[in-house]
Structure formats: C-alpha cells, structure tokens
Design an enzyme around this catalytic site. Structure first.
Site, short mmCIF file in Angstrom:
data_model
loop_
_atom_site.label_atom_id
_atom_site.label_comp_id
_atom_site.label_asym_id
_atom_site.label_seq_id
_atom_site.Cartn_x
_atom_site.Cartn_y
_atom_site.Cartn_z
N ASP A 58 0.97 -1.56 -0.15
CA ASP A 58 -0.31 0.00 0.15
C ASP A 58 0.43 1.38 0.01
OD1 ASP A 58 -2.99 0.77 -0.01
OD2 ASP A 58 -2.02 1.77 2.37
N ASN B 297 7.06 -6.91 6.81
CA ASN B 297 5.97 -6.71 7.16
C ASN B 297 4.83 -7.49 6.79
OD1 ASN B 297 4.01 -3.83 8.40
ND2 ASN B 297 3.61 -4.29 6.14
N GLU B 298 3.47 -7.86 7.44
CA GLU B 298 2.51 -7.75 7.41
C GLU B 298 2.68 -9.50 6.44
OE1 GLU B 298 -0.14 -5.14 6.39
OE2 GLU B 298 -0.29 -4.51 8.13
N ASN C 199 0.04 -5.15 13.93
CA ASN C 199 -0.86 -4.31 12.95
C ASN C 199 -2.29 -4.81 13.76
OD1 ASN C 199 1.77 -3.47 12.64
ND2 ASN C 199 1.38 -3.72 10.39
N TYR D 295 -6.79 -2.93 13.34
CA TYR D 295 -7.08 -2.38 12.96
C TYR D 295 -8.56 -2.04 13.08
CZ TYR D 295 -3.70 -0.14 9.54
OH TYR D 295 -2.28 0.89 9.45
N TYR E 7 -10.62 -0.92 9.81
CA TYR E 7 -11.36 -2.14 8.39
C TYR E 7 -12.55 -3.13 9.21
CZ TYR E 7 -7.63 -0.99 5.28
OH TYR E 7 -6.57 0.26 5.03
N GLU F 59 0.68 -0.67 14.18
CA GLU F 59 0.37 -0.01 12.97
C GLU F 59 -1.64 0.32 13.88
OE1 GLU F 59 -0.17 -1.18 8.87
OE2 GLU F 59 1.70 -1.22 8.59
N TRP G 11 0.05 4.82 12.65
CA TRP G 11 -0.12 4.68 11.81
C TRP G 11 -0.77 5.36 10.95
CZ3 TRP G 11 3.18 2.25 8.00
CH2 TRP G 11 2.87 2.26 6.77
N LYS H 210 -3.78 7.83 6.43
CA LYS H 210 -3.97 7.63 8.36
C LYS H 210 -2.73 8.70 8.41
CE LYS H 210 -6.18 2.76 7.64
NZ LYS H 210 -5.65 3.01 5.83
C1 E9O Z 1 0.04 -1.89 5.59
C2 E9O Z 1 0.21 -0.51 5.60
O1 E9O Z 1 1.38 -0.49 4.76
N1 E9O Z 1 -0.64 -2.36 6.95
C3 E9O Z 1 -2.12 -2.24 5.97
C4 E9O Z 1 -1.74 -0.11 6.09
C5 E9O Z 1 -3.40 0.85 5.71
O2 E9O Z 1 -3.90 1.73 5.78
C6 E9O Z 1 -1.21 -0.35 4.61
O3 E9O Z 1 -0.66 0.75 4.63
O4 E9O Z 1 -4.15 -1.05 4.51
C7 E9O Z 1 -3.49 -1.82 6.75
C8 E9O Z 1 -3.98 -3.80 6.45
C9 E9O Z 1 -4.95 -3.73 6.87
C10 E9O Z 1 -6.12 -5.14 6.55
C11 E9O Z 1 -6.85 -5.11 6.62
C12 E9O Z 1 -7.10 -5.63 5.24
C13 E9O Z 1 -8.96 -5.37 5.12
C14 E9O Z 1 -9.23 -5.21 4.06
C15 E9O Z 1 -11.24 -4.97 3.40
#
Ligand code: E9O
Length: 614
Positions: free
Chosen positions: A182, A424-425, A483, A485, A489, A520, A565, A584
């Site tokens: 991203d 990362n992730e 990380n 959300y 999310y 994050e 983040w 963000k």
């Molecule tokens: C990595 C970062 O580079 N983590 C992401 C960040 C984001 O803002 C991104 O910028 O999206 C978050 C990962 C979220 C995972 C859940 C995804 C659900 C999608 C509908």
C-alpha cells in the site's frame, strides 16, 4: 559497507544532479543507450523518483525499464595510486550499470546500497555512466507484486466473466505494476550516487559494539572489529582512537584489527539524550604517503529484551511514534534532507521518540540524523506483501536472507537502530501446512538476524490483523509487533465494539507472555472533514479512535509501545479505497497537523521514554 566520506585519506565525488533519462521497454532496453549518448533525453534529477518529475509523459504509469545517463569528469590526479569505487545508495528495484560501454554488473533490490570497484575502468577526463533500472514487482521480488492483474485489497470483482476479460485485455495492452503493498511504487535513482576514492590498501568495514556499561559518566567497554581490504594492509598498521563529542581523544588501541577499549567516563546514548563518539580508525602504510582513515560514529548503549520489557541501557523503554514512509511531493521517495530535518523536528514536536522504517530500509542520511537527535528506529526490510506461495520459494528465501545481511551490514553501527523487522504483514494465518511453511520460512530468518548482528539486537516480524490463533510465527519473535485496525477495517465506526474486540485479542497475547507493541493502528482521515459525532474519515473520528485505543493499551503493562499508522499521508496506487493516497497520517502529506496530532502531542509529552509502566 561503510558510507563514503571525505577525510585526510579519502575523497567523495557526488554524482547527484540532473541526469539524462528515457523510458525503455517493459522487459528490455536498447543496448545502444548504454554505450553512446542517449538520444532526445528528458532531464531527471538525482536523487529523486522519476515518477512525478515530468508532465508530458505519464511516468507514474510506466512499467519496466528506464535508462539514466550522465558523463563523469575525473581529474587525473584523483586516480593516481588510488582505488576508485562507484556507489549507489540504492536503485529501485533492479539495475544494470555500464561505464564507458562496459557492463559493471547488476543489482536486485531497491532499498540498499551497492558498489563497483572501477579502479581499472575509470579514465582521467570524461566517462560515460549509464544505469538501466527496472521498476517491476512480482511474486519473486521484495516488495511483492501481484501477477495476472490482481488488484491490491482484492477490490476487482474476481470471477465475473467481463471483468476477468478486461483484466486479460489490460495485461496485454496496458501492462502495469500491481503492487501487493500500500505505497506508490516510486522508482529510479531515489538516493545519492557517489564516486569515492581510497588508498589501495584500505579500511573495508568497521563494527563497534557496546560490551558493558555502568551508569552515566562511569566506565564502559566497547569492542571494535576492523576489516581490511587491498594488498599489503596488516593488522599491525591499525590504530583506533575514540574521540568524544568535544573532539578530545578519550581512549586508544593499536596493532590489531579487533579488540576491546575501555572509555573511562562514558556518556551514554539515550533516546532523547543522544551522545555520539567517533572511532577514528587509521591504517598506516609504509609504502604510501598516506594510509587510510575512516571516522565511524557510534553510541555507547545496550539493548535487551528481558521478560516482558524492552530495555535500553538497562531501563524499560516505551515506544511512542508511528510507521513512516519516504514520501513527498515531487521527490517521490527521493532522498530529501530538508524533508528529513523537517520530519525529525515534527517527531520532537509530537513528543514521539521512535518510528519504524516501514516498509523498507530508508536512506542512510535519516539514520545519521536520528543518531544525533536521539530518535529510536525499528529497521525494516522491503519484505512486504508476502503470502503462502513465497514460503516455499527457495530463491526468494535466499534473496530475503541477502537483504537481511545487507541491511544489518549497512546499519549495524547506528545507535538509533534498536530492533530489526524481517517483514511487514506476511499473510500466514491460513492454518495447516500453509501456516507451518511460514514458520519454517521465518524461523531461520530470525536466527539469521541474531547471527549476523554484531550488537545482537532483537528481531521481529510485524504481523497483519489476522486469526492470531493460527498465526504460528508472530509469537516466536523477540517482540510481538501487531498491526490492528479494530474500528477501521473491521467493526468500522463502532469504537465500543472495537475496544471490546481488541481486549478479546489482548487476553490471548497476555497468555503468550512476550512483550507486545502496536506497530500499526489508525483511521483514514481527510483534513477538513468534521462532524459533531465524528464519523469515519472525519478529524474527530481519528482523534477519538486514538484516545479510545490508547486508553486500552494503558491498561496492560506488557504493552511496550504504540506506533500508530501513519506519521503523514502518503501516495499509493490509485484505487477505490484511496483518495489521493492513504490518508491515515496524523499529518497531511505536506506535514500540517490534523486534530489527532494535537491530542497525541499532549499524550506523548506526558509519557516518559523510560519507566512508563514500571
Ligand atoms: C500495511 C500498510 O502499509 N498495513 C495496512 C495499512 C493500511 O492503511 C497499509 O498502509 O491499509 C493495513 C492492513 C489492513 C489489513 C486488513 C485489510 C482488510 C481489507 C478490507
């Protein structure tokens, strides 16, 4: 690999400036562009990503190779009895380098330095330097790109016949990079390019470690290890002086490439209170007028993960900060010292003490600044966007291992670096064989970090929001980095439910018993959107989100840090989830505070670097 420096024995010639530039093909470039002047070139500033530097060509959409060229004028006196090295601080993502029509070599990976010995190839006078660079990302690169025109975040209506036909048509007619990450795929000569000159017998590398400390002003022991290069250099010729910040020599050693040195009254390097020493290493050489010299800065400080704490100089540290990006208007990911100095000033303004170099090692200049400004860094590889196909790819594993070695070789002496992030992730909560393959992939990489870092810093893999019960990898790391959300999310807009769910997961990590930090968590926020009840995307929602989630972190003493983040809004590939990039940031892309920044500033100014939860 030592950063080039000018001193009594060495000269650096900067090759920054406006180069000539052309886009080439998706899979290749014309050979005549490497051995003769580039026809009808456009100007391109180095360092800088090429993507936002020209308005007549859509360089953001470019897919494949480009060619950079310039002449390098060299005074004859510079080459006399010396060694010449051509160094790229990085070329994103893969490069072929040509000097006077001869191929010097290739390099894969867009975020670490590489160099070529050009002693026998560089002429006095004019030389033609050409660099071909490929910006493609795919399943075998780090960062990872999607293949088959699969869009990031899966927002492409997979399976619908017309959409699938359109994707196939696009593959053939409008090929483009599909990053599985991203951030915008900024490419080119993002960092400095240098020619540097050393004596023929030279200092190839220096490692400095802190072996033991007492308190501030008490004796400390450091270890040094010097690697020599060229012919005729002998350990007996090595001299090391430890020089303090006032320029006084406080300790010395001679006649060996490795050893211990006691600093009688040592000043410690601490977050927020940095103190730097310089190891002045000289190499006497009877056969030459001058031997070599290198001045390596370092800090006296220790790092240790003990129980559920992260200790710096024996004291429990609390991480306050964010993930960042190298990202700005016009420059893209190009090294920009004005921006670095500005960002460091904002880090201080916010009361933060740390950041993660998400999602790749940054330009070395930023680490130098953080060394002197006392800002703590979690140093991350470009391994972002990985999933189960990668875990059985042996070639990728080798590349990933090499990237880890190169990153640690580059950054090992920076006191600001306190932990290494391997990836990362990576997606690895599928369960069964897929999760087990992930464990088999990441365990040796964690062990590699421990093996190659002379300072023995901790290792982590930063973990995506996942089914943590099936995640076998995260719990095996020295520090658990999450990380999450909740409230963005998932459970979108419902902060009560989000906090409830967060606590359900935190009960799980409580059982695991490791130190945990958040690397994050955040909410997209468009500056200027407001509401009395602060719904998603408003400045009020972002502020409330951090206030609520941070309050949950405060309830558990084994949560050792909060890195939200993101520091600032940043550019991404276009898509239905992104309005001019990822929003963000607690700062806008032009570094102005959103409402949440003021809340966090108040919070972080009140949280001490050490002993917050002790
Ligand atoms: C990595 C970062 O580079 N983590 C992401 C960040 C984001 O803002 C991104 O910028 O999206 C978050 C990962 C979220 C995972 C859940 C995804 C659900 C999608 C509908």
């Amino acid at each position: 690999m030592l950063y080039p420096q000018t001193n009594a024995a060495r000269t650096v010639v900067s090759l920054d400036g406006v180069w000539n530039f052309r886009t080439a093909g998706a899979t290749d470039y014309p050979t005549e562009w490497t051995d003769a002047p580039l026809p009808e070139p456009m100007p391109m500033a180095v360092p800088g990503s090429y993507n936002d530097q020209n308005d007549e060509t859509n360089l953001r959409a470019h897919y494949g190779w480009v060619v950079y060229q310039r002449t390098v004028e060299v005074p004859a006196a510079l080459l006399k009895n010396s060694r010449a090295v051509l160094r790229f601080d990085a070329a994103t993502h893969a490069a072929d380098v040509y000097l006077n029509g001869e191929k010097l070599g290739s390099h894969k990976g867009g975020f670490l330095p590489f160099e070529f010995d050009v002693t026998d190839k560089l002429k006095a006078g004019s030389n033609l330097l050409a660099v071909a660079i490929d910006n493609r990302v795919n399943q075998s690169t780090l960062p990872v790109g999607n293949e088959g025109n699969v869009a990031f975040f899966g927002s492409d209506n997979a399976g619908i016949p017309s959409v699938e036909a359109g994707k196939q048509w696009a593959l053939e007619h409008t090929p483009q990079n599909m990053p599985n990450f991203d951030f915008f795929n900024f490419a080119g000569l993002n960092r400095h390019v240098e020619l540097y000159i050393t004596p023929k017998s030279y200092i190839a590398d220096i490692a400095v470690i802190t072996k033991s400390i007492g308190g501030e002003g008490e004796p400390a022991v450091i270890g040094y290890d010097v690697t020599l290069g060229g012919e005729g250099a002998a350990p007996a010729d090595v001299h090391v002086s430890i020089v303090d910040a006032s320029g006084a020599t406080v300790a010395e050693a001679s006649g060996a490439t490795a050893g211990d040195i006691e600093i009688p009254a040592a000043h410690l390097w601490n977050p927020g209170a940095a103190y730097l020493y310089t190891a002045v290493v000289t190499l006497a050489d009877a056969g030459e007028e001058v031997g070599d010299e290198y001045r390596q800065t370092f800090g006296v400080r220790t790092i240790e993960v003990k129980g559920r704490q992260f200790l710096i100089n024996g004291k429990p540290f609390y991480f306050k900060g964010f993930g960042k990006h190298e990202d700005s208007f016009f420059h893209g990911r190009g090294t920009d010292q004005v921006l670095n100095v500005k960002d460091v000033s904002l880090i201080h303004w916010l009361g933060a003490n740390s950041f993660r170099t998400s999602h790749y090692p940054y330009a070395e200049n930023m680490y130098d600044l953080c060394d002197r400004e006392g800002i703590v860094i979690i140093d991350e590889t470009p391994a972002v966007g990985m999933s189960w196909p990668q875990y059985t790819d042996k070639a990728l594993f080798e590349h990933h291992s090499q990237v880890i070695r190169d990153m640690i070789a580059r950054d090992k002496n920076h006191p600001c670096v306190v932990m290494w992030s391997i990836a990362n992730e990576p997606w690895y909560d599928q369960g069964g064989e897929k999760s087990e393959n992930a464990l088999k992939y990441f365990t040796p990489l964690r062990d590699l970090v421990h093996e190659v870092d002379p300072q023995g810093r901790p290792a982590t893999v930063v973990c995506c929001q996942n089914d943590y019960t099936k995640d076998l990898v995260t719990r095996t790391m020295d520090v658990v980095c999450l990380n999450r959300y909740y409230g963005w999310y998932n459970l979108s807009g419902n902060l009560d439910a989000a906090c409830y769910a967060l606590n359900v997961e935190l009960d799980f990590w409580d059982e695991i018993g490791k130190p945990v930090m958040f690397t994050e968590y955040g909410a997209d926020t468009v500056e200027g959107i407001h509401g009395t009840h602060g719904e998603m995307f408003s400045e009020e929602y972002q502020r409330e989100y951090f206030a609520r989630v941070d309050a949950e972190f405060d309830k558990r003493d084994w949560i050792i840090g909060e890195q939200l983040w993101n520091f600032a809004d940043f550019s991404t590939i276009q898509g239905p989830m992104r309005v001019e990039g990822n929003r963000k940031g607690i700062l806008t892309r032009d570094r102005q505070p959103k409402m949440a920044a003021h809340f966090l500033r108040d919070r972080w100014k009140a949280i001490p670097d050490f002993g917050y939860k002790a």
